[in-house]
Design an enzyme around this catalytic site. Structure first.
Site, PDB file in Angstrom:
ATOM      1  N   CYS A 224     -16.478   5.038  -8.088  1.00  0.00           N
ATOM      2  CA  CYS A 224     -17.841   5.150  -8.597  1.00  0.00           C
ATOM      3  C   CYS A 224     -17.823   4.072  -9.518  1.00  0.00           C
ATOM      4  O   CYS A 224     -17.096   3.545 -10.278  1.00  0.00           O
ATOM      5  CB  CYS A 224     -18.374   6.475  -9.297  1.00  0.00           C
ATOM      6  SG  CYS A 224     -18.078   7.843  -8.163  1.00  0.00           S
TER       7      CYS A 224
ATOM      8  N   ARG B   3     -16.473  -1.891  -5.613  1.00  0.00           N
ATOM      9  CA  ARG B   3     -15.838  -0.758  -5.811  1.00  0.00           C
ATOM     10  C   ARG B   3     -15.734   0.464  -4.977  1.00  0.00           C
ATOM     11  O   ARG B   3     -15.117   1.326  -4.700  1.00  0.00           O
ATOM     12  CB  ARG B   3     -16.019  -0.066  -7.164  1.00  0.00           C
ATOM     13  CG  ARG B   3     -15.726  -0.898  -8.352  1.00  0.00           C
ATOM     14  CD  ARG B   3     -16.390  -0.656  -9.713  1.00  0.00           C
ATOM     15  NE  ARG B   3     -15.719   0.774  -9.968  1.00  0.00           N
ATOM     16  CZ  ARG B   3     -14.830   0.667 -10.863  1.00  0.00           C
ATOM     17  NH1 ARG B   3     -14.200  -0.304 -11.201  1.00  0.00           N
ATOM     18  NH2 ARG B   3     -14.230   1.934 -11.240  1.00  0.00           N
TER      19      ARG B   3
ATOM     20  N   TRP C 290     -19.265   7.283  -5.098  1.00  0.00           N
ATOM     21  CA  TRP C 290     -18.075   7.469  -3.878  1.00  0.00           C
ATOM     22  C   TRP C 290     -17.902   8.969  -3.706  1.00  0.00           C
ATOM     23  O   TRP C 290     -17.356   9.471  -4.828  1.00  0.00           O
ATOM     24  CB  TRP C 290     -17.092   6.652  -4.331  1.00  0.00           C
ATOM     25  CG  TRP C 290     -16.115   6.157  -3.379  1.00  0.00           C
ATOM     26  CD1 TRP C 290     -16.296   5.361  -2.300  1.00  0.00           C
ATOM     27  CD2 TRP C 290     -14.957   7.205  -3.074  1.00  0.00           C
ATOM     28  NE1 TRP C 290     -15.050   5.496  -1.383  1.00  0.00           N
ATOM     29  CE2 TRP C 290     -14.421   6.400  -1.926  1.00  0.00           C
ATOM     30  CE3 TRP C 290     -14.444   8.194  -3.518  1.00  0.00           C
ATOM     31  CZ2 TRP C 290     -13.205   7.040  -1.060  1.00  0.00           C
ATOM     32  CZ3 TRP C 290     -13.022   8.725  -2.923  1.00  0.00           C
ATOM     33  CH2 TRP C 290     -12.580   8.012  -1.864  1.00  0.00           C
TER      34      TRP C 290
ATOM     35  N   ASN D 177     -17.864   8.891 -13.617  1.00  0.00           N
ATOM     36  CA  ASN D 177     -16.922   8.560 -12.496  1.00  0.00           C
ATOM     37  C   ASN D 177     -15.453   9.128 -12.808  1.00  0.00           C
ATOM     38  O   ASN D 177     -15.024   9.390 -14.052  1.00  0.00           O
ATOM     39  CB  ASN D 177     -16.572   6.838 -12.855  1.00  0.00           C
ATOM     40  CG  ASN D 177     -15.160   6.258 -12.102  1.00  0.00           C
ATOM     41  OD1 ASN D 177     -15.033   7.069 -11.145  1.00  0.00           O
ATOM     42  ND2 ASN D 177     -14.754   5.321 -12.632  1.00  0.00           N
ATOM     43  N   GLY D 178     -15.076  10.035 -11.813  1.00  0.00           N
ATOM     44  CA  GLY D 178     -13.882  10.741 -11.890  1.00  0.00           C
ATOM     45  C   GLY D 178     -13.951  12.102 -11.157  1.00  0.00           C
ATOM     46  O   GLY D 178     -14.948  12.027 -10.490  1.00  0.00           O
TER      47      GLY D 178
ATOM     48  N   THR E  83      -1.108  -1.953  -1.406  1.00  0.00           N
ATOM     49  CA  THR E  83      -0.857  -3.234  -1.574  1.00  0.00           C
ATOM     50  C   THR E  83       0.227  -3.546  -2.483  1.00  0.00           C
ATOM     51  O   THR E  83       0.877  -4.208  -2.264  1.00  0.00           O
ATOM     52  CB  THR E  83      -2.169  -4.091  -1.724  1.00  0.00           C
ATOM     53  OG1 THR E  83      -2.754  -3.997  -0.344  1.00  0.00           O
ATOM     54  CG2 THR E  83      -1.753  -5.654  -1.881  1.00  0.00           C
ATOM     55  N   SER E  84      -0.040  -2.936  -3.811  1.00  0.00           N
ATOM     56  CA  SER E  84       0.929  -3.343  -4.850  1.00  0.00           C
ATOM     57  C   SER E  84       2.387  -2.785  -4.431  1.00  0.00           C
ATOM     58  O   SER E  84       3.453  -3.392  -4.800  1.00  0.00           O
ATOM     59  CB  SER E  84       0.535  -2.649  -6.222  1.00  0.00           C
ATOM     60  OG  SER E  84      -0.719  -3.325  -6.550  1.00  0.00           O
TER      61      SER E  84
ATOM     62  N   SER F  77      -0.326  -2.737 -10.341  1.00  0.00           N
ATOM     63  CA  SER F  77      -1.573  -2.407 -10.064  1.00  0.00           C
ATOM     64  C   SER F  77      -2.783  -3.470 -10.212  1.00  0.00           C
ATOM     65  O   SER F  77      -2.530  -4.095 -11.406  1.00  0.00           O
ATOM     66  CB  SER F  77      -2.229  -1.208 -10.708  1.00  0.00           C
ATOM     67  OG  SER F  77      -3.680  -1.039 -10.780  1.00  0.00           O
ATOM     68  N   GLN F  78      -3.390  -3.983  -9.276  1.00  0.00           N
ATOM     69  CA  GLN F  78      -4.318  -4.797  -9.538  1.00  0.00           C
ATOM     70  C   GLN F  78      -5.425  -4.646 -10.520  1.00  0.00           C
ATOM     71  O   GLN F  78      -5.453  -5.629 -11.381  1.00  0.00           O
ATOM     72  CB  GLN F  78      -5.091  -5.367  -8.040  1.00  0.00           C
ATOM     73  CG  GLN F  78      -5.882  -6.542  -8.153  1.00  0.00           C
ATOM     74  CD  GLN F  78      -7.273  -6.405  -8.683  1.00  0.00           C
ATOM     75  OE1 GLN F  78      -7.797  -7.242  -9.394  1.00  0.00           O
ATOM     76  NE2 GLN F  78      -7.895  -5.243  -8.581  1.00  0.00           N
ATOM     77  N   SER F  79      -6.105  -3.419 -10.500  1.00  0.00           N
ATOM     78  CA  SER F  79      -7.002  -3.193 -11.642  1.00  0.00           C
ATOM     79  C   SER F  79      -6.408  -2.860 -12.924  1.00  0.00           C
ATOM     80  O   SER F  79      -6.981  -2.827 -13.773  1.00  0.00           O
ATOM     81  CB  SER F  79      -7.985  -1.891 -10.930  1.00  0.00           C
ATOM     82  OG  SER F  79      -7.143  -0.794 -10.795  1.00  0.00           O
TER      83      SER F  79
ATOM     84  N   THR G  39      -5.117   2.434 -11.551  1.00  0.00           N
ATOM     85  CA  THR G  39      -5.181   3.223 -10.462  1.00  0.00           C
ATOM     86  C   THR G  39      -4.581   4.562 -10.867  1.00  0.00           C
ATOM     87  O   THR G  39      -3.448   4.559 -11.831  1.00  0.00           O
ATOM     88  CB  THR G  39      -3.916   2.576  -9.544  1.00  0.00           C
ATOM     89  OG1 THR G  39      -4.373   1.356  -9.092  1.00  0.00           O
ATOM     90  CG2 THR G  39      -3.709   3.484  -8.233  1.00  0.00           C
TER      91      THR G  39
ATOM     92  N   GLU H 206       2.067  -4.941   5.073  1.00  0.00           N
ATOM     93  CA  GLU H 206       0.796  -5.290   4.400  1.00  0.00           C
ATOM     94  C   GLU H 206      -0.366  -5.667   5.483  1.00  0.00           C
ATOM     95  O   GLU H 206      -1.484  -5.455   5.424  1.00  0.00           O
ATOM     96  CB  GLU H 206       1.123  -6.390   3.347  1.00  0.00           C
ATOM     97  CG  GLU H 206      -0.203  -7.005   2.756  1.00  0.00           C
ATOM     98  CD  GLU H 206      -0.967  -6.130   1.937  1.00  0.00           C
ATOM     99  OE1 GLU H 206      -2.078  -6.654   1.686  1.00  0.00           O
ATOM    100  OE2 GLU H 206      -0.420  -4.949   1.528  1.00  0.00           O
TER     101      GLU H 206
ATOM    102  N   LYS I 142      -3.928  -4.173   6.214  1.00  0.00           N
ATOM    103  CA  LYS I 142      -5.123  -4.995   6.208  1.00  0.00           C
ATOM    104  C   LYS I 142      -5.853  -4.753   7.376  1.00  0.00           C
ATOM    105  O   LYS I 142      -7.261  -4.464   7.147  1.00  0.00           O
ATOM    106  CB  LYS I 142      -4.793  -6.459   6.009  1.00  0.00           C
ATOM    107  CG  LYS I 142      -4.391  -6.786   4.662  1.00  0.00           C
ATOM    108  CD  LYS I 142      -5.633  -6.933   3.648  1.00  0.00           C
ATOM    109  CE  LYS I 142      -5.082  -6.766   2.318  1.00  0.00           C
ATOM    110  NZ  LYS I 142      -4.453  -5.313   1.960  1.00  0.00           N
TER     111      LYS I 142
ATOM    112  N   GLU J  52      -7.504  -1.210   7.219  1.00  0.00           N
ATOM    113  CA  GLU J  52      -8.534  -1.310   6.004  1.00  0.00           C
ATOM    114  C   GLU J  52      -9.928  -1.834   6.578  1.00  0.00           C
ATOM    115  O   GLU J  52     -10.794  -1.301   6.470  1.00  0.00           O
ATOM    116  CB  GLU J  52      -8.169  -1.877   5.006  1.00  0.00           C
ATOM    117  CG  GLU J  52      -7.246  -1.267   3.878  1.00  0.00           C
ATOM    118  CD  GLU J  52      -6.875  -2.200   2.684  1.00  0.00           C
ATOM    119  OE1 GLU J  52      -7.165  -1.600   1.595  1.00  0.00           O
ATOM    120  OE2 GLU J  52      -6.523  -3.119   2.945  1.00  0.00           O
TER     121      GLU J  52
ATOM    122  N   HIS K 126      15.098   3.348  17.687  1.00  0.00           N
ATOM    123  CA  HIS K 126      15.217   4.720  17.251  1.00  0.00           C
ATOM    124  C   HIS K 126      13.766   5.488  17.285  1.00  0.00           C
ATOM    125  O   HIS K 126      13.110   6.344  16.290  1.00  0.00           O
ATOM    126  CB  HIS K 126      15.563   4.736  15.644  1.00  0.00           C
ATOM    127  CG  HIS K 126      16.744   4.468  15.144  1.00  0.00           C
ATOM    128  ND1 HIS K 126      17.902   5.152  15.766  1.00  0.00           N
ATOM    129  CD2 HIS K 126      17.385   3.027  14.821  1.00  0.00           C
ATOM    130  CE1 HIS K 126      18.967   4.516  15.592  1.00  0.00           C
ATOM    131  NE2 HIS K 126      18.762   3.284  14.922  1.00  0.00           N
TER     132      HIS K 126
ATOM    133  N   LYS L 267     -12.429  -0.019  -4.194  1.00  0.00           N
ATOM    134  CA  LYS L 267     -11.657  -0.992  -4.790  1.00  0.00           C
ATOM    135  C   LYS L 267     -10.581  -0.418  -5.802  1.00  0.00           C
ATOM    136  O   LYS L 267      -9.282  -0.874  -5.835  1.00  0.00           O
ATOM    137  CB  LYS L 267     -12.418  -2.196  -5.584  1.00  0.00           C
ATOM    138  CG  LYS L 267     -11.394  -3.389  -6.098  1.00  0.00           C
ATOM    139  CD  LYS L 267     -10.721  -4.251  -4.796  1.00  0.00           C
ATOM    140  CE  LYS L 267      -9.924  -5.251  -5.393  1.00  0.00           C
ATOM    141  NZ  LYS L 267      -9.254  -5.910  -4.718  1.00  0.00           N
TER     142      LYS L 267
END
Length: 680
Positions: free
Chosen positions: A2, A33, A90, A117-118, A374-375, A419-421, A424, A552, A556, A559, A575, A675
Site C-alpha cells: 500500500c 508499489r 493493495w 500499510n501492513g 530477484t535479490s 533487498s532493493q527497498s 522487505t 531471474e 521476469k 511477473e 532427472h 514493488k
C-alpha cells in the site's frame, strides 16, 4: 504494498484544489508499489470546517481524480491550516471496492479516519470485542478495526471523564495492535493535528519549515504517571522529567509536512526527511513536529536527513515505461555501484561500509545470504565466485523458508540481507532473528535510510538509483556487482587469487560498454517476442554461473507476461525436465564459454535430439550446432564468468518486456504484485 501519503500545511495558505493536487500527485508517485483502489480524506464540509470528507474509488488513481473533480466542493477556498491524507490499497482483507478502500472511518460522522500499510494479525479478536461493544463494521478489512478501536478508547475515556489527547489515544490504540503497520490518523475532534506511527512498515516525514532548521528532532518518552511526554535528551543534555513537552516548541510557525511510505512521493516537495523507527509516534500540532515513544529509545533523537535522489530520476522521460528506462540505465547504474569503490589503475577494491568488518568476516564460520525474489537470484549468481574468493561455506536462503525452518545461527556467522527497498518484511524478520542470535548482520540495499540499512551492523548501498517498475532490473545487476566487489575485497591479500582478481577488475572496467552493446539487441528481442507472446509456457535453461539468470529470466517472464515459465538447471535435465521437451515447447538456453561450456553443449544436444528448438544466448562469434542442426543464437559479449550474469540477463529482461507489451499488459504494475513487499 500500500502507498501512504499525507500533507499538512500550517500558516501557509493553500487552496483546497492545490491541497488535493498534492495528495493526488503523491499517490501517483506511489503507484509503482502496486494497488487496486485509492482514496483521500480532506476537510470539505461547507457547514462544519472540522468535518472530514472521504472520497474513495476502486481502480486507478486517475479514476479517483475524476471522482474528486466531480464533487460539488469549493475548490478555490484557501485554508491556512489543513490536513489531507491519501492512500493506495493493495488488497489483503476483502476484495478491491470502495467500501474496503482506505481511508477507513470510526463512524458515520468520520470522527476518526486512518490509513494503513501492513497487516493487523489480531484483527479478528479486536473485531469480535468491538462488535460486542456495539460498534458496527462496514468493510472486510483489518484496518477498519483500528478506526473503531480508537473511537472505542475515545468514547470510553469520555464516559470515565478522563480526557485524552490525540497522541494518548493513538498510543493506547497501537498498544493493542499485533502485526505490521504504518498508520496516519486524522480526526474532526482534533482539527489541525495529525498522528503517525509505524511498526514493521516504512514511514517517513518530509519537513519544509523555517522552525525546523535543526538537524535532529528530540524523542519524548511518555510519562505514565502524568499526561504528556518527556524528552530523553536534547543536544546531548539529559532533561528532567516534565509533564508537558510544549515548552520545547516554538510558536507562531509556518510549516508544511509531507508524510509518506516512500521518499519518491516527497522529493518534489522537500529533501529534508525524518525516517521513523519502529514504535515511534509522530505528532504534528500547531505546525510543530514532535516524536514520542512509550518506552525509552536507543537514540535520543531522530536525525533530519537529506535525500540524494532527484525528481527527474522518477520520470519516464522519452521511454514508454519505467521498466524500459531502467533497463537502459544499466550502463550508468553499474558505474554508480562501482564509483569510488574500484580503483582500476591500482587494481584495488574498497567498500567503505564493510572495510572495518572484513577481518571479522575472514574469521567467520560461514557466509549466509538471505533474500527474496530477484535479490535471492543475485546471491545465487555470485555464490560460486564467493566460495572461490573466501574459501568459506556460502549458503543462500529464501527468507521466508529460512524463517519457517528456524535455521540454527551461530555468533561467528556472517549474514547478508539483500533487498532493493530495504523494507522487505520476510528479509527484515530474518535479519532480526539472526541479530538476536549474535551474528554479524550485513545489508545490501538500494535505499538510503531504509530499515535494513539502519538495523544492520554494516552494509553496502548499491547506488542504482530509484527503481520504479515493479519488476526489478537494474537493482539486480547492481546487486551482483556489489557482491562481486565484496568477494574481491575478501581475496585481496591471497596471492593465489591475484591474477584472477585482476581479470575480474579488467572485466568490470569493460562492463558499461558491454551492456551498451547488448542493449543494441533490443530490436532482435522484440522480433523473438513476436514469435513467443502467444505461447503458454517457456523454459529457460543453463548451469553454473548462468543458472541464476535462468531463475531471474523465468521470474521476469512470469511477473510481466503472466506466462508460465521455469528456470531449469541444465544438469538436472535427465532427472525430470527432459520430459517437457518436444517441438512445441519454447526453450531458451544460456551457453557461455566458461567452465560449464562442454556440459552445456551436451544438454543442448539432448534437447535437439528430442526435437526441441532452443534459442541460445551465447558468446559473440560462437556458431552452435547440435545433431547437425544449426541453432538460433543471440550473441552477447563474453566477459569473465562471475560478472557474465550482468550481460546475459539483459536479453531476458528485454524479451519479457516485449512479450508483455505485445500482450497489452501493464509492464510497470503487473497484476497482484507490489514493488515493496512490506507484509509477510
Amino acid at each position: 504494498m500500500c502507498g501512504i501519503f499525507a500533507y499538512l500545511n500550517y500558516g501557509v495558505p493553500r487552496s483546497r484544489k492545490a491541497i488535493v493536487n498534492s495528495l493526488i500527485n503523491g499517490l501517483k508517485r506511489l503507484e509503482y508499489r502496486g494497488y487496486d483502489s485509492a482514496g483521500v480524506a480532506i476537510d470539505a464540509d461547507p457547514v462544519d470546517p472540522a468535518a472530514i470528507t472521504l472520497i474513495k474509488q476502486s481502480g486507478k488513481v486517475s479514476a479517483l481524480e475524476q471522482k474528486i473533480e466531480a464533487q460539488s466542493i469549493d475548490w478555490d477556498k484557501e485554508l491556512d491550516v489543513h490536513i489531507g491524507i491519501a492512500h493506495t490499497r493493495w488488497a489483503t482483507h476483502g476484495p478491491p471496492n470502495e467500501v474496503n478502500c482506505h481511508p477507513h472511518r470510526s463512524d458515520e460522522k468520520n470522527t476518526f479516519v486512518v490509513i494503513h500499510n501492513g497487516i493487523i494479525t489480531n484483527c479478528k479478536e479486536l473485531k469480535t470485542f468491538l462488535s460486542a461493544k456495539g460498534y458496527a463494521f462496514e468493510s472486510e478489512t483489518d484496518t477498519e478495526t483500528i478506526a473503531k478501536l480508537i473511537k472505542y478508547i475515545y468514547d470510553d475515556s469520555k464516559a470515565k471523564d478522563e480526557e485524552m489527547d490525540f497522541l494518548q489515544l493513538v498510543e493506547a490504540t497501537i498498544s493493542q495492535l499485533e502485526g505490521a503497520f504504518a498508520l496516519i490518523f486524522k480526526s474532526s475532534v482534533f482539527p489541525g493535528e495529525v498522528v503517525a506511527t509505524r511498526r514493521g512498515s516504512p514511514l517517513l516525514i518530509g519537513v519544509r519549515s523555517d522552525s525546523h532548521a535543526t538537524d535532529n528532532i528530540p524523542i519524548f518518552v511518555t510519562d505514565k504517571t502524568a499526561k504528556g511526554s518527556k524528552p530523553t535528551t536534547v543536544e546531548g543534555e539529559t532533561l528532567r522529567r516534565v509533564s508537558s513537552w510544549d515548552r520545547y516548541l516554538d510558536s507562531d510557525v509556518k510549516s508544511e509536512f509531507f508524510l509518506a511510505s516512500d521518499a519518491s512521493a516527497i522529493v518534489e516537495h522537500t529533501k529534508r526527511v525524518i525516517f521513523l523507527e519502529d514504535d515511534d509516534v509522530a505528532l504534528i500540532r500547531n505546525g510543530q513536529l514532535t516524536i514520542h515513544r512509550m518506552k525509552h529509545a536507543t537514540d535520543p533523537s531522530r536525525p533530519i536527513r537529506t535525500l540524494e535522489m532527484e525528481l527527474q530520476e522518477l520520470m519516464k522521460g522519452s521511454f514508454a515505461h519505467f521498466m524500459l528506462k531502467e533497463i537502459y540505465e544499466q550502463p550508468e547504474s553499474v558505474v554508480n555501484t562501482m564509483r569510488g569503490r574500484v580503483d582500476f589503475d591500482a587494481g584495488r577494491v574498497v567498500l567503505g561500509g564493510l572495510r572495518d568488518f572484513i577481518p571479522d568476516m575472514k574469521r567467520c564460520r560461514r557466509l549466509m545470504f538471505i533474500a527474496c525474489g530477484t535479490s535471492y537470484n543475485s546471491a545465487i549468481a555470485c555464490r560460486q565466485f564467493l566460495e572461490e574468493t573466501t574459501e568459506l561455506p556460502v549458503i543462500v536462503d529464501i527468507a521466508s523458508d529460512f524463517l519457517d525452518r528456524s535455521c540454527p545461527i551461530f555468533r561467528d556467522d556472517v549474514c547478508f540481507f539483500i533487498s532493493q527497498s530495504g523494507e522487505t518484511a520476510d528479509t527484515l524478520s530474518a535479519l532480526r532473528y539472526c541479530k538476536a542470535k549474535g551474528a554479524l548482520v550485513v545489508g545490501i540495499t538500494n535505499t538510503v535510510g531504509s530499515t535494513i540499512s539502519r538495523e544492520t551492523h554494516c552494509g553496502v548501498h548499491i547506488n542504482a538509483g530509484p527503481e520504479i517498475g515493479v519488476a526489478s532490473t537494474k537493482a539486480y545487476t547492481s546487486q551482483i556487482i556489489a557482491l562481486v566487489l565484496f568477494g574481491l575485497m575478501m581475496a585481496e591479500d591471497r596471492k593465489s587469487m591475484q591474477i584472477r582478481n585482476q581479470e575480474v577488475i579488467a572485466s568490470l572496467k569493460q562492463l558499461p560498454d558491454a551492456i551498451r552493446k547488448v542493449l543494441e539487441l533490443d530490436g532482435r528481442m522484440k522480433e523473438l517476442a513476436k514469435e513467443l507472446y502467444e505461447q503458454k509456457s517457456l523454459l529457460v535453461m543453463g548451469r553454473g554461473p548462468n543458472f541464476a539468470n535462468c531463475l531471474e529470466g523465468a521470474l521476469k517472464i512470469k511477473e510481466l507476461t503472466y506466462m508460465h515459465s521455469e528456470g531449469i538447471l541444465a544438469g538436472e535435465l535427465k532427472h525430470g525436465p527432459l520430459a517437457l521437451v518436444d517441438h512445441t515447447m519454447p526453450i531458451i538456453m544460456i551457453v557461455m564459454r566458461d567452465a560449464t561450456y562442454g556440459k552445456s553443449q551436451n544438454a543442448l544436444e539432448q534437447i535437439v535430439a528430442r526435437h526441441g528448438r532452443p534459442i541460445v544466448i551465447c558468446a559473440e562469434g560462437d556458431r552452435l550446432s547440435a545433431g547437425g542442426v544449426e541453432i538460433r543464437t543471440v550473441e552477447v559479449p563474453q566477459l569473465v564468468d562471475c560478472i557474465q550474469s550482468v550481460i546475459t540477463v539483459i536479453p531476458l529482461q528485454l524479451l519479457s518486456y516485449h512479450i508483455a507489451t505485445l500482450r497489452g499488459l501493464d509492464v510497470d504494475c503487473p497484476r497482484n504484485l507490489a514493488k515493496s513487499v512490506t507484509v509477510e
